[in-house]
Motif scaffolding. Structure first.
Motif, PDB file in Angstrom:
ATOM      1  N   ILE A 229       0.863  -1.175   0.000  1.00 43.67           N
ATOM      2  CA  ILE A 229       0.000   0.000   0.000  1.00 43.67           C
ATOM      3  C   ILE A 229       0.898   1.223   0.000  1.00 43.67           C
ATOM      4  N   GLU A 230       0.786   2.041  -1.045  1.00 44.27           N
ATOM      5  CA  GLU A 230       1.717   3.164  -1.193  1.00 44.27           C
ATOM      6  C   GLU A 230       0.971   4.440  -1.578  1.00 44.27           C
ATOM      7  N   LEU A 231       1.347   5.515  -0.920  1.00 40.43           N
ATOM      8  CA  LEU A 231       0.759   6.818  -1.157  1.00 40.43           C
ATOM      9  C   LEU A 231       1.654   7.613  -2.098  1.00 40.43           C
ATOM     10  N   SER A 232       1.041   8.313  -3.057  1.00 42.33           N
ATOM     11  CA  SER A 232       1.794   9.108  -4.021  1.00 42.33           C
ATOM     12  C   SER A 232       2.479  10.293  -3.329  1.00 42.33           C
ATOM     13  N   PRO A 233       3.541  10.819  -3.925  1.00 43.67           N
ATOM     14  CA  PRO A 233       4.254  11.958  -3.316  1.00 43.67           C
ATOM     15  C   PRO A 233       3.369  13.170  -3.055  1.00 43.67           C
ATOM     16  N   ASP A 234       2.335  13.385  -3.904  1.00 41.58           N
ATOM     17  CA  ASP A 234       1.449  14.527  -3.674  1.00 41.58           C
ATOM     18  C   ASP A 234       0.342  14.222  -2.668  1.00 41.58           C
ATOM     19  N   LEU A 235       0.351  13.005  -2.101  1.00 40.10           N
ATOM     20  CA  LEU A 235      -0.568  12.570  -1.037  1.00 40.10           C
ATOM     21  C   LEU A 235      -2.026  12.484  -1.490  1.00 40.10           C
ATOM     22  N   LYS A 236      -2.267  12.418  -2.802  1.00 38.83           N
ATOM     23  CA  LYS A 236      -3.631  12.399  -3.312  1.00 38.83           C
ATOM     24  C   LYS A 236      -4.084  11.036  -3.821  1.00 38.83           C
ATOM     25  N   THR A 237      -3.153  10.118  -4.089  1.00 40.21           N
ATOM     26  CA  THR A 237      -3.492   8.825  -4.686  1.00 40.21           C
ATOM     27  C   THR A 237      -2.902   7.695  -3.858  1.00 40.21           C
ATOM     28  N   LEU A 238      -3.721   6.689  -3.591  1.00 34.10           N
ATOM     29  CA  LEU A 238      -3.292   5.509  -2.844  1.00 34.10           C
ATOM     30  C   LEU A 238      -3.361   4.306  -3.777  1.00 34.10           C
ATOM     31  N   THR A 239      -2.251   3.583  -3.911  1.00 31.85           N
ATOM     32  CA  THR A 239      -2.206   2.409  -4.783  1.00 31.85           C
ATOM     33  C   THR A 239      -1.991   1.160  -3.946  1.00 31.85           C
ATOM     34  N   VAL A 240      -2.877   0.183  -4.114  1.00 34.13           N
ATOM     35  CA  VAL A 240      -2.766  -1.101  -3.419  1.00 34.13           C
ATOM     36  C   VAL A 240      -2.421  -2.160  -4.466  1.00 34.13           C
ATOM     37  N   THR A 241      -1.237  -2.752  -4.327  1.00 29.69           N
ATOM     38  CA  THR A 241      -0.804  -3.829  -5.218  1.00 29.69           C
ATOM     39  C   THR A 241      -0.933  -5.141  -4.457  1.00 29.69           C
ATOM     40  N   MET A 242      -1.889  -5.963  -4.877  1.00 34.41           N
ATOM     41  CA  MET A 242      -2.198  -7.207  -4.167  1.00 34.41           C
ATOM     42  C   MET A 242      -1.658  -8.404  -4.947  1.00 34.41           C
ATOM     43  N   HIS A 243      -0.973  -9.295  -4.229  1.00 30.65           N
ATOM     44  CA  HIS A 243      -0.430 -10.515  -4.828  1.00 30.65           C
ATOM     45  C   HIS A 243      -1.127 -11.724  -4.204  1.00 30.65           C
ATOM     46  N   PRO A 244      -2.262 -12.187  -4.776  1.00 36.24           N
ATOM     47  CA  PRO A 244      -2.924 -13.385  -4.246  1.00 36.24           C
ATOM     48  C   PRO A 244      -2.036 -14.617  -4.429  1.00 36.24           C
ATOM     49  N   SER A 245      -2.053 -15.508  -3.468  1.00 36.31           N
ATOM     50  CA  SER A 245      -1.262 -16.739  -3.552  1.00 36.31           C
ATOM     51  C   SER A 245      -1.716 -17.569  -4.737  1.00 36.31           C
ATOM     52  N   GLY A 246      -0.747 -18.037  -5.532  1.00 44.32           N
ATOM     53  CA  GLY A 246      -1.050 -18.882  -6.678  1.00 44.32           C
ATOM     54  C   GLY A 246      -1.479 -18.137  -7.908  1.00 44.32           C
ATOM     55  N   GLN A 247      -1.484 -16.805  -7.862  1.00 46.85           N
ATOM     56  CA  GLN A 247      -1.898 -16.016  -9.020  1.00 46.85           C
ATOM     57  C   GLN A 247      -0.667 -15.408  -9.680  1.00 46.85           C
ATOM     58  N   SER A 248      -0.604 -15.487 -11.001  1.00 50.69           N
ATOM     59  CA  SER A 248       0.592 -15.043 -11.715  1.00 50.69           C
ATOM     60  C   SER A 248       0.689 -13.527 -11.822  1.00 50.69           C
ATOM     61  N   LYS A 249      -0.462 -12.831 -11.836  1.00 50.34           N
ATOM     62  CA  LYS A 249      -0.453 -11.379 -11.992  1.00 50.34           C
ATOM     63  C   LYS A 249      -1.032 -10.707 -10.749  1.00 50.34           C
ATOM     64  N   PRO A 250      -0.481  -9.551 -10.353  1.00 53.09           N
ATOM     65  CA  PRO A 250      -1.046  -8.852  -9.199  1.00 53.09           C
ATOM     66  C   PRO A 250      -2.336  -8.132  -9.559  1.00 53.09           C
ATOM     67  N   ASN A 251      -3.154  -7.875  -8.554  1.00 48.81           N
ATOM     68  CA  ASN A 251      -4.301  -6.991  -8.690  1.00 48.81           C
ATOM     69  C   ASN A 251      -3.856  -5.598  -8.254  1.00 48.81           C
ATOM     70  N   ILE A 252      -4.244  -4.606  -9.016  1.00 47.33           N
ATOM     71  CA  ILE A 252      -3.833  -3.234  -8.704  1.00 47.33           C
ATOM     72  C   ILE A 252      -5.079  -2.367  -8.531  1.00 47.33           C
ATOM     73  N   PHE A 253      -5.212  -1.760  -7.352  1.00 45.91           N
ATOM     74  CA  PHE A 253      -6.353  -0.910  -7.042  1.00 45.91           C
ATOM     75  C   PHE A 253      -5.854   0.499  -6.761  1.00 45.91           C
ATOM     76  N   VAL A 254      -6.392   1.465  -7.495  1.00 44.11           N
ATOM     77  CA  VAL A 254      -5.966   2.852  -7.368  1.00 44.11           C
ATOM     78  C   VAL A 254      -7.109   3.658  -6.748  1.00 44.11           C
ATOM     79  N   PHE A 255      -6.805   4.357  -5.643  1.00 43.11           N
ATOM     80  CA  PHE A 255      -7.798   5.132  -4.907  1.00 43.11           C
ATOM     81  C   PHE A 255      -7.444   6.618  -4.954  1.00 43.11           C
ATOM     82  N   ASP A 256      -8.481   7.435  -4.980  1.00 40.39           N
ATOM     83  CA  ASP A 256      -8.330   8.888  -4.850  1.00 40.39           C
ATOM     84  C   ASP A 256      -8.799   9.327  -3.482  1.00 40.39           C
ATOM     85  N   ARG A 257      -8.110  10.311  -2.920  1.00 35.82           N
ATOM     86  CA  ARG A 257      -8.510  10.817  -1.611  1.00 35.82           C
ATOM     87  C   ARG A 257      -9.858  11.529  -1.722  1.00 35.82           C
ATOM     88  N   GLU A 258     -10.738  11.253  -0.768  1.00 33.68           N
ATOM     89  CA  GLU A 258     -12.041  11.932  -0.768  1.00 33.68           C
ATOM     90  C   GLU A 258     -11.949  13.233   0.023  1.00 33.68           C
TER      91      GLU A 258
END
Length: 258
Positions: A229-258
């Motif tokens: 879970i990583e916050l962008s330098p401008d503190l406006k975007t949160l990116t969650v990179t998820m690596h499920p067990s047994g899955q070849s590709k990560p899931n990537i979820f991008v959030f904007d601050r409300e």
């Protein structure tokens, strides 16, 4: 003692408020589906005569006789499998008699591809349909195999809340699922809470730096996924990179601050 308790509570709330104001991760975050992508996993296993074990992303197994009847499933739902042909199944999930979703599964002629015409039904009666395409990722015949989706698009949005927890930890609250992950950064597993949380679910966290976390999710001590879970330098975007067990590709979820 009552006065001391009141003063202690005021001091605690003031500290939590100051931390929330100074900690850039704390706040409400809204998923942006257009910038997110997710791979879906499912597995179908033999569980007896005309009986199959269904395993989706949660990791829970549901053993279902393929006779078209509603049978107990996860999270208080029922699930049914209707075999229309060896290469054509219908899977229906309900809760309290109301249909939540239907999956119309069809195998390709060579058996390497599974197409799921998936329809979800909201409580207000509206329906949304998506066609998912899966590739066989393990051995097996017919529907018996592990399947990995090739449709990365994310179609739904939800809110993630991050709040302080016990002084040096976080509460990660998924409002759409009604689930909460409370954790301190001490390497210990903390039970997850929520109506639709799988039994035995727990999470642990590690603070990488002021703008980054690492989270490990488990079910009954088995790792189901890890997340950065990583916050962008401008503190406006949160990116969650998820690596499920047994899955070849990560899931990537991008959030904007409300």
């Amino acid at each position: 003692m009552k006065r001391v308790s009141q003063l202690f509570l005021i001091a605690f709330l003031a500290t939590a408020t100051l931390w929330a104001a100074s900690d850039p991760l704390v706040g409400k975050w809204k998923l942006d589906p257009a910038r997110s992508k997710a791979t879906d996993l499912m597995r179908v296993a033999a569980a007896g005569e005309n009986k199959y074990g269904l395993i989706f992303n949660s990791g829970d197994i549901e053993n279902v006789v393929a006779d078209g009847t509603d049978q107990p499933g996860i999270f208080g739902t029922t699930v049914s499998i209707t075999v229309l042909a060896p290469d054509h199944w219908t899977v229906v999930r309900k809760q309290n008699g109301r249909t939540l979703l239907t999956g119309n599964w069809k195998l390709s002629a060579d058996g390497k591809t599974l197409t799921d015409h998936f329809t979800a039904y909201q409580s207000n009666g509206t329906a949304s349909a998506v066609d998912y395409v899966y590739l066989r990722s393990a051995g097996g015949t017919g529907f018996l195999s592990s399947w990995e989706s090739q449709t990365d698009a994310v179609h739904d949005s939800f809110e993630l809340q991050i709040q302080p927890y016990e002084g040096d930890g976080y509460s990660l609250i998924n409002t759409s699922e009604g689930s909460t992950k409370n954790m301190r950064f001490d390497g210990k597993d903390y039970p997850c809470q929520g109506k639709y949380v799988s039994p035995g679910s727990a999470s642990s966290g590690r603070r990488v730096n002021e703008r980054a976390l690492e989270v490990t999710d488990k079910i009954n001590d088995r790792i189901t996924d890890t997340q950065q879970i990583e916050l962008s330098p401008d503190l406006k975007t949160l990116t969650v990179t998820m690596h499920p067990s047994g899955q070849s590709k990560p899931n990537i979820f991008v959030f904007d601050r409300e």
